[in-house]
Design a protein around this motif. Structure first.
Motif, PDB file in Angstrom:
ATOM      1  N   LEU A 125      -2.890  -8.652   3.939  1.00 47.22           N
ATOM      2  CA  LEU A 125      -1.826  -7.771   3.457  1.00 47.22           C
ATOM      3  C   LEU A 125      -1.024  -8.438   2.344  1.00 47.22           C
ATOM      4  CD1 LEU A 125      -0.223  -6.137   6.633  1.00 47.22           C
ATOM      5  CD2 LEU A 125      -1.538  -4.997   4.861  1.00 47.22           C
ATOM      6  N   MET A 126      -0.719  -9.734   2.531  1.00 51.77           N
ATOM      7  CA  MET A 126       0.068 -10.444   1.525  1.00 51.77           C
ATOM      8  C   MET A 126      -0.721 -10.586   0.234  1.00 51.77           C
ATOM      9  SD  MET A 126       2.714 -11.664   0.318  1.00 51.77           S
ATOM     10  CE  MET A 126       3.489 -10.906   1.739  1.00 51.77           C
ATOM     11  N   TYR A 127      -2.019 -10.829   0.342  1.00 47.67           N
ATOM     12  CA  TYR A 127      -2.867 -10.947  -0.845  1.00 47.67           C
ATOM     13  C   TYR A 127      -2.844  -9.634  -1.633  1.00 47.67           C
ATOM     14  CZ  TYR A 127      -6.848 -12.704  -3.569  1.00 47.67           C
ATOM     15  OH  TYR A 127      -7.659 -13.155  -4.575  1.00 47.67           O
ATOM     16  N   ILE A 128      -2.959  -8.528  -0.920  1.00 46.91           N
ATOM     17  CA  ILE A 128      -2.913  -7.217  -1.562  1.00 46.91           C
ATOM     18  C   ILE A 128      -1.540  -6.979  -2.188  1.00 46.91           C
ATOM     19  CG2 ILE A 128      -2.922  -4.727  -1.113  1.00 46.91           C
ATOM     20  CD1 ILE A 128      -5.704  -5.791  -1.184  1.00 46.91           C
ATOM     21  N   LYS A 129      -0.473  -7.361  -1.468  1.00 47.16           N
ATOM     22  CA  LYS A 129       0.887  -7.168  -1.983  1.00 47.16           C
ATOM     23  C   LYS A 129       1.095  -7.954  -3.277  1.00 47.16           C
ATOM     24  CE  LYS A 129       5.719  -7.376  -0.501  1.00 47.16           C
ATOM     25  NZ  LYS A 129       5.994  -5.947  -0.400  1.00 47.16           N
ATOM     26  N   GLU A 160       0.830  -1.197   0.000  1.00 42.57           N
ATOM     27  CA  GLU A 160       0.000   0.000   0.000  1.00 42.57           C
ATOM     28  C   GLU A 160       0.870   1.254   0.000  1.00 42.57           C
ATOM     29  OE1 GLU A 160      -3.989   0.232   0.542  1.00 42.57           O
ATOM     30  OE2 GLU A 160      -3.001  -0.930  -0.994  1.00 42.57           O
ATOM     31  N   GLY A 161       1.944   1.201   0.807  1.00 49.90           N
ATOM     32  CA  GLY A 161       2.842   2.348   0.877  1.00 49.90           C
ATOM     33  C   GLY A 161       3.478   2.663  -0.459  1.00 49.90           C
ATOM     34  N   THR A 162       3.910   1.620  -1.164  1.00 47.93           N
ATOM     35  CA  THR A 162       4.524   1.811  -2.480  1.00 47.93           C
ATOM     36  C   THR A 162       3.530   2.426  -3.458  1.00 47.93           C
ATOM     37  OG1 THR A 162       5.961  -0.089  -2.091  1.00 47.93           O
ATOM     38  CG2 THR A 162       5.677   0.614  -4.381  1.00 47.93           C
TER      39      THR A 162
END
Length: 785
Positions: free
Chosen positions: A485-489, A37-39
């Motif tokens: 979070l990993m799924y989103i990444k 998300e940050g990226t």
């Protein structure tokens, strides 16, 4: 810059964090794990700026000391130039409410930006420059700016003091590199002579590193792959072609071989610092890993003590392995895992798992977060990386977890429960897409889930951060949070090499972002270094591995023949027997007779390998009845480390009776074990090792069928034969070893399979049950046995 002086480099971020860090390790929940998300927001903010804004600006400055230079470099998030008035922009994403952030929020953020501001002021000859910290909230995307103007004198004083504090460390690194490079110059190959093919491999590795290429090597057992890759890599380091060597392994045992190779070179005078990384859960001193100051004395005040610990170990140790790290960590009361990670910055070579370079979840960002460096990656047992890479680059979520936590959170957090209910409903919709099948595949993402997942992330962060203040944990919710979070990444990586795969069962629905083809992502990961060497005894076919492991048309391949005498092995193929699933009941007695004929022909230790536990157990029951005079030991599905050791202990040298092990192809005993001399004199391999037919394998097959018309080969045949070759490779481990290999399946003499045989498998003998014993006795009689 003077040619006679050595240049040391350090990233701005590493400099700031190393010199200025203090206090505790604290992994209490704070929403700091949203890198993807940050990226995304970083890029979004940069794109929204005006024409006066330049993003990702590379800045560096060099400081001259008496006998070396120190270069400090990095990428500023943004540089704003408004008619010659400059501002350095440092972007930080956060889950902390913006009203809680002021100019005292994080001194390291200011320090990093001030370093960039100083370098820019030097480059542009500025008297003054502004620094802007741009804080963006991860959920609301609201932005808060903190701006301060500094004079050049202020920035110079700050930067000079920072560098002065680092000088002792730069001096330590410089003095060490001088000694190291001198020892490398004098280093000779640590064995009396090169084995057959060994010099050729060493030369190829050296050339690959100096040219910054990739090399894919089929290097058979016994050639000495590890020393043949490490020795030239060390030589290249001494000549300035690479600054750090990463020796990457799939299993701990192969890391041990690398340590032995470094020890051999140290016996010849090499001075080299090596660090071996151990998984956090294995090296943690606590019964349950909890990096919180209130629960762990090693986390409490860690950063106040760790630099002293680093200085202590670096001035006293060269081989920094697990036991050494634990010893110094206890002495200095620091976290052994974080301590080990810090030591990698000072190591010449790092022995670690594939994950630390390739896995988007855990790769070493201290080395690779910017543009990488002139690193060399030596990838051992590289055939294992294909499936490991698919696993690293994939992510999945389960309906069962949404439903369970929806109920559990109903009273605790109705808001979270409501979102989980919507996700559960979404998963039911996915289940309907499966219709009468057990699965559904789409090339397109189910992108509507992302809005719900991002909402859940925000709600979880708010809830977990609040609970963390009172010391309360919700481990199930925290695990789901990390999974989401990993799924989103992984979704950030999604392209035409992925599919969305939905699988339903009686009580669950799984949605998976499934990486079919890891070649592109591996290729991108390899850009973090300068050169890479992939090697394995079973890296066949070479073109397949070169393509799927991220190689390009300009990279190299090499096929090395076995250094062992071909007459030391007897390879037989029982090609009148079908071990296909539908034929197993009919052919099981023939398989039993083949096994019986093999092990009764000569007393000794044997292992029979099977494609599945079910098939193995079926044959085992029949062998037990027919071969009561033979001790048979069977691999179980989940063996602890002690059970594995006990299993291998049955295979003793100079055995008084015949021992037969039953194991599965591709399991813990089919590769990585070393039963030298007469601890293993025969391997019986039942079947061609095809992976079990499943939806995922079929999806891979269909992808490659469309891509290169080699769907079955890429998905089933090549991985299967790799398992067969690994199992067969257990028999001949040294030039003195002798033994028999029996392949049982009618497909082995099919031209498409024969084409995959390594050169040392020729010639072979076709046998039937009646003449197996005769061939084995003839072989052993020829060797005086």
């Amino acid at each position: 810059m003077s040619e006679c002086k050595k240049e040391l480099k350090i990233a701005v971020r590493n400099l700031v964090e190393f010199v200025l860090r203090t206090g505790d390790i604290d992994s209490s929940f704070g929403g700091s794990n949203r890198a993807a998300e940050g990226t995304r927001l970083h890029k979004k903010i940069q794109k929204a700026q005006g024409k006066e804004y330049s993003s990702e600006v590379f800045l560096k400055t060099t400081i001259e000391f008496d006998d070396f230079f120190l270069t400090v470099e990095g990428r500023a998030d943004g540089v704003i130039n408004e008619d010659g008035c400059f501002t350095i922009d440092e972007i930080k994403t956060t889950a902390v409410p913006l009203e809680s952030i002021d100019e005292f929020y994080n001194p390291l953020h200011w320090a990093q930006a001030k370093c960039y501001a100083y370098i820019q002021a030097v480059n542009e000859n500025l008297d003054n420059i502004k620094v802007r910290l741009t804080y963006c909230h991860l959920d609301t995307e609201e932005i808060k700016y903190l701006v301060e103007e500094f004079s050049f004198a202020q920035l110079k004083q700050f930067f000079d003091e920072l560098v002065e504090k680092y000088h002792v460390w730069a001096r330590l690194a410089f003095d060490w590199q001088i000694k190291r490079d001198s020892s490398i110059k004098d280093l000779v190959f640590p064995f009396e002579k090169y084995r057959k093919g060994q010099r050729k491999l060493a030369v190829a590795v050296y050339k690959t590193i100096t040219e910054g290429k990739k090399l894919y090597v089929k290097a058979p057992t016994g050639i000495g792959k590890t020393i043949s890759t490490l020795f030239p890599a060390v030589k290249a380091m001494g000549e300035g072609h690479t600054s750090k060597i990463f020796y990457l392994t799939a299993k701990t045992i192969t890391g041990g071989v690398a340590k032995e190779a470094f020890a051999k070179m140290r016996e010849k005078g090499l001075l080299l610092k090596t660090v071996t990384l151990t998984a956090k859960e294995k090296i943690c001193f606590m019964e349950k890993s909890a990096c919180k100051p209130e629960k762990c004395e090693f986390a409490r005040g860690h950063f106040d003590r760790v630099n002293e610990a680093i200085m202590d170990i670096l001035t006293r140790e060269d081989e920094i392995k697990r036991e050494v790290i634990e010893q110094y960590a206890k002495e200095h009361r620091v976290c052994p895992f974080e301590f080990a990670l810090d030591l990698t910055l000072w190591a010449d070579a790092i022995i670690c798992d594939y994950n630390y370079v390739f896995d988007p979840k855990v790769y070493l960002k201290r080395f690779f977060s910017d543009a990488g460096g002139d690193y060399t990656f030596l990838v051992d047992e590289a055939h294992n990386l294909v499936d490991r890479a698919r696993e690293m680059f994939s992510a999945q979520l389960s309906k069962k977890e949404f439903l369970k936590l929806k109920k559990a959170m109903k009273e605790e957090s109705p808001k979270i429960s409501k979102t989980l209910n919507k996700l559960n409903t979404f998963m039911l919709t996915m289940k309907k897409l499966c219709a009468d099948n057990d699965y559904y595949v789409s090339k397109e993402e189910q992108s509507e889930i992302y809005l719900l997942l991002r909402r859940l992330i925000g709600e979880c962060e708010e809830y977990l951060a609040e609970k963390a203040k009172s010391g309360v944990e919700n481990e199930d919710l925290l695990q789901l949070y990390f999974d989401v979070l990993m799924y989103i990444k992984i979704s950030e990586l999604y392209d035409d090499r992925y599919v969305t795969f939905v699988e339903k069962s009686d009580n669950d629905v799984i949605i998976k972002l499934f990486c079919l083809d890891p070649s592109h992502l591996l290729s991108e990961a390899l850009k973090r270094g300068k050169a890479a060497v992939f090697f394995s005894a079973t890296l066949l076919p070479l073109d397949y591995f070169k393509e799927i492991l991220g190689g390009g048309p300009d990279d190299y391949t090499m096929y090395l023949n076995s250094p062992f005498e071909v007459n030391n092995r007897c390879l037989m193929i029982a090609d009148r027997i079908s071990t296909r699933y539908q034929d197993r009941d009919k052919s099981c007695n023939e398989v039993v007779q083949c096994i019986k004929s093999t092990v009764q022909a000569k007393k000794g230790n044997y292992i029979a390998f099977f494609p599945s536990y079910q098939y193995m157990n079926m044959i085992y029951e029949l062998v037990e009845k027919e071969c009561s005079d033979i001790r048979v030991y069977v691999q179980s599905a989940s063996m602890a480390e002690k059970e594995r050791e006990d299993f291998l202990e049955h295979f003793k040298a100079d055995p008084e009776e015949t021992v037969l092990g039953f194991c599965v192809l591709g399991g813990i005993f089919s590769e990585g074990i070393d039963l030298k001399d007469d601890r293993l004199i025969g391997a019986i391999i039942v079947g061609v090792g095809l992976p079990q037919i499943c939806y995922e394998r079929n999806i891979i097959r269909d992808y490659y069928r469309n891509k290169n018309r080699l769907g079955f080969e890429y998905s089933y045949m090549y991985p299967g034969m790799n398992k067969v070759m690994q199992a067969a490779g257990r028999v001949i481990r040294s030039e003195d070893d002798k033994g028999v290999i029996l392949l049982i399946d009618d497909r082995f003499t099919n031209p498409s399979y024969l084409a995959l045989f390594p050169n040392e498998w020729f010639p072979y003998v076709r046998v039937a049950g009646s003449n197996i014993s005769e061939n084995i006795k003839k072989f052993w009689n020829g060797h005086g046995g």
